[in-house]
Design a protein around this motif. Structure first.
Motif, PDB file in Angstrom:
ATOM      1  N   MET A 177       1.173  -0.843  -0.282  1.00  0.00           N
ATOM      2  CA  MET A 177       0.015  -0.286   0.326  1.00  0.00           C
ATOM      3  C   MET A 177       0.594   1.629   0.227  1.00  0.00           C
ATOM      4  O   MET A 177       0.084   2.323   0.230  1.00  0.00           O
ATOM      5  CB  MET A 177      -0.818   0.159   0.989  1.00  0.00           C
ATOM      6  N   ALA A 178       1.692   1.475   0.287  1.00  0.00           N
ATOM      7  CA  ALA A 178       2.632   2.149   0.141  1.00  0.00           C
ATOM      8  C   ALA A 178       3.230   2.719  -0.761  1.00  0.00           C
ATOM      9  O   ALA A 178       3.291   3.894  -0.619  1.00  0.00           O
ATOM     10  CB  ALA A 178       4.471   2.231   1.144  1.00  0.00           C
ATOM     11  N   VAL A 179       3.580   2.106  -1.748  1.00  0.00           N
ATOM     12  CA  VAL A 179       3.698   2.912  -3.456  1.00  0.00           C
ATOM     13  C   VAL A 179       2.710   3.282  -3.959  1.00  0.00           C
ATOM     14  O   VAL A 179       2.693   4.946  -4.576  1.00  0.00           O
ATOM     15  CB  VAL A 179       4.284   1.675  -3.616  1.00  0.00           C
ATOM     16  N   VAL A 206       2.576   7.128  -4.860  1.00  0.00           N
ATOM     17  CA  VAL A 206       2.022   7.357  -6.200  1.00  0.00           C
ATOM     18  C   VAL A 206       0.787   8.807  -5.705  1.00  0.00           C
ATOM     19  O   VAL A 206       0.687   9.739  -6.567  1.00  0.00           O
ATOM     20  CB  VAL A 206       1.891   6.221  -6.771  1.00  0.00           C
ATOM     21  N   LEU A 207      -0.087   8.495  -5.602  1.00  0.00           N
ATOM     22  CA  LEU A 207      -1.142   9.406  -5.337  1.00  0.00           C
ATOM     23  C   LEU A 207      -0.804  10.716  -4.648  1.00  0.00           C
ATOM     24  O   LEU A 207      -1.541  11.176  -5.140  1.00  0.00           O
ATOM     25  CB  LEU A 207      -2.302   8.215  -4.598  1.00  0.00           C
ATOM     26  N   ALA A 208      -0.797  10.598  -3.545  1.00  0.00           N
ATOM     27  CA  ALA A 208       0.163  11.413  -2.644  1.00  0.00           C
ATOM     28  C   ALA A 208       0.893  13.240  -4.001  1.00  0.00           C
ATOM     29  O   ALA A 208       0.208  14.061  -3.981  1.00  0.00           O
ATOM     30  CB  ALA A 208       0.419  11.518  -2.127  1.00  0.00           C
ATOM     31  N   VAL A 239       0.318  15.717   1.558  1.00  0.00           N
ATOM     32  CA  VAL A 239       1.094  15.851   2.263  1.00  0.00           C
ATOM     33  C   VAL A 239       2.002  14.583   3.720  1.00  0.00           C
ATOM     34  O   VAL A 239       2.527  13.825   3.464  1.00  0.00           O
ATOM     35  CB  VAL A 239       1.540  17.158   2.960  1.00  0.00           C
ATOM     36  N   ARG A 240       0.387  14.448   4.311  1.00  0.00           N
ATOM     37  CA  ARG A 240       0.277  13.166   5.011  1.00  0.00           C
ATOM     38  C   ARG A 240       0.525  11.847   4.935  1.00  0.00           C
ATOM     39  O   ARG A 240       0.789  10.901   4.568  1.00  0.00           O
ATOM     40  CB  ARG A 240      -0.975  12.943   6.495  1.00  0.00           C
ATOM     41  N   LEU A 241      -0.327  11.778   3.859  1.00  0.00           N
ATOM     42  CA  LEU A 241      -0.126  10.633   3.059  1.00  0.00           C
ATOM     43  C   LEU A 241       1.206  10.631   1.642  1.00  0.00           C
ATOM     44  O   LEU A 241       1.412   9.303   2.488  1.00  0.00           O
ATOM     45  CB  LEU A 241      -1.173  10.755   1.810  1.00  0.00           C
ATOM     46  N   LEU A 242       1.949  11.531   1.303  1.00  0.00           N
ATOM     47  CA  LEU A 242       3.004  11.225   1.215  1.00  0.00           C
ATOM     48  C   LEU A 242       3.999  10.691   2.267  1.00  0.00           C
ATOM     49  O   LEU A 242       5.082   9.821   1.820  1.00  0.00           O
ATOM     50  CB  LEU A 242       3.548  12.378   0.878  1.00  0.00           C
ATOM     51  N   TRP A 243       4.159  11.426   3.549  1.00  0.00           N
ATOM     52  CA  TRP A 243       5.039  10.585   4.454  1.00  0.00           C
ATOM     53  C   TRP A 243       4.428   9.689   4.810  1.00  0.00           C
ATOM     54  O   TRP A 243       5.659   8.904   5.326  1.00  0.00           O
ATOM     55  CB  TRP A 243       4.613  11.925   5.841  1.00  0.00           C
ATOM     56  N   TRP A 244       3.538   9.168   5.285  1.00  0.00           N
ATOM     57  CA  TRP A 244       3.355   7.852   5.756  1.00  0.00           C
ATOM     58  C   TRP A 244       3.578   6.866   5.081  1.00  0.00           C
ATOM     59  O   TRP A 244       4.530   5.522   4.675  1.00  0.00           O
ATOM     60  CB  TRP A 244       2.043   7.694   5.465  1.00  0.00           C
ATOM     61  N   VAL A 257       5.953   6.967   2.736  1.00  0.00           N
ATOM     62  CA  VAL A 257       7.577   7.246   2.480  1.00  0.00           C
ATOM     63  C   VAL A 257       8.282   6.533   3.340  1.00  0.00           C
ATOM     64  O   VAL A 257       9.119   5.907   3.358  1.00  0.00           O
ATOM     65  CB  VAL A 257       7.652   8.354   1.809  1.00  0.00           C
ATOM     66  N   ALA A 258       7.503   6.364   4.819  1.00  0.00           N
ATOM     67  CA  ALA A 258       8.061   6.067   6.598  1.00  0.00           C
ATOM     68  C   ALA A 258       8.219   4.525   6.055  1.00  0.00           C
ATOM     69  O   ALA A 258       8.484   3.953   6.364  1.00  0.00           O
ATOM     70  CB  ALA A 258       7.990   6.694   6.859  1.00  0.00           C
ATOM     71  N   ILE A 259       6.775   3.765   5.618  1.00  0.00           N
ATOM     72  CA  ILE A 259       6.417   2.648   5.518  1.00  0.00           C
ATOM     73  C   ILE A 259       8.015   2.304   4.116  1.00  0.00           C
ATOM     74  O   ILE A 259       8.381   0.976   4.775  1.00  0.00           O
ATOM     75  CB  ILE A 259       5.126   2.273   4.900  1.00  0.00           C
TER      76      ILE A 259
END
Length: 67
Positions: A1-3, A7-9, A48-53, A55-57
């Motif tokens: 789910m991270a990729v 992409v979506l963010a 930004v939070r979705l992107l942060w999550w 990338v962290a994963i």
């Protein structure tokens, strides 16, 4: 789910930048500046939070290299 999250963010942020330049002044005039700008801030925060999550994963999955 991270990729898909990354992409979506990224798509959300790029779309937001286009909308800021092209449509934001019209929306602000039609619906009120404070409401539109508040919506933009909320949208940007979610993207930004979705992107942060994402990338962290992805970073947590990468094996650490020893030098």
């Amino acid at each position: 789910m991270a990729v898909p999250a990354v992409v979506l963010a990224s798509i959300m942020l790029l779309g937001m930048l286009v909308a800021l330049v092209v449509m934001l002044p019209d929306w602000a005039r039609d619906y009120g500046a404070s409401l539109v700008y508040f919506g933009v801030v909320v949208y940007a925060a979610l993207a930004v939070r979705l992107l942060w999550w994402g990338v962290a994963i992805l970073r947590a999955r990468m094996p650490e290299t020893e030098e």
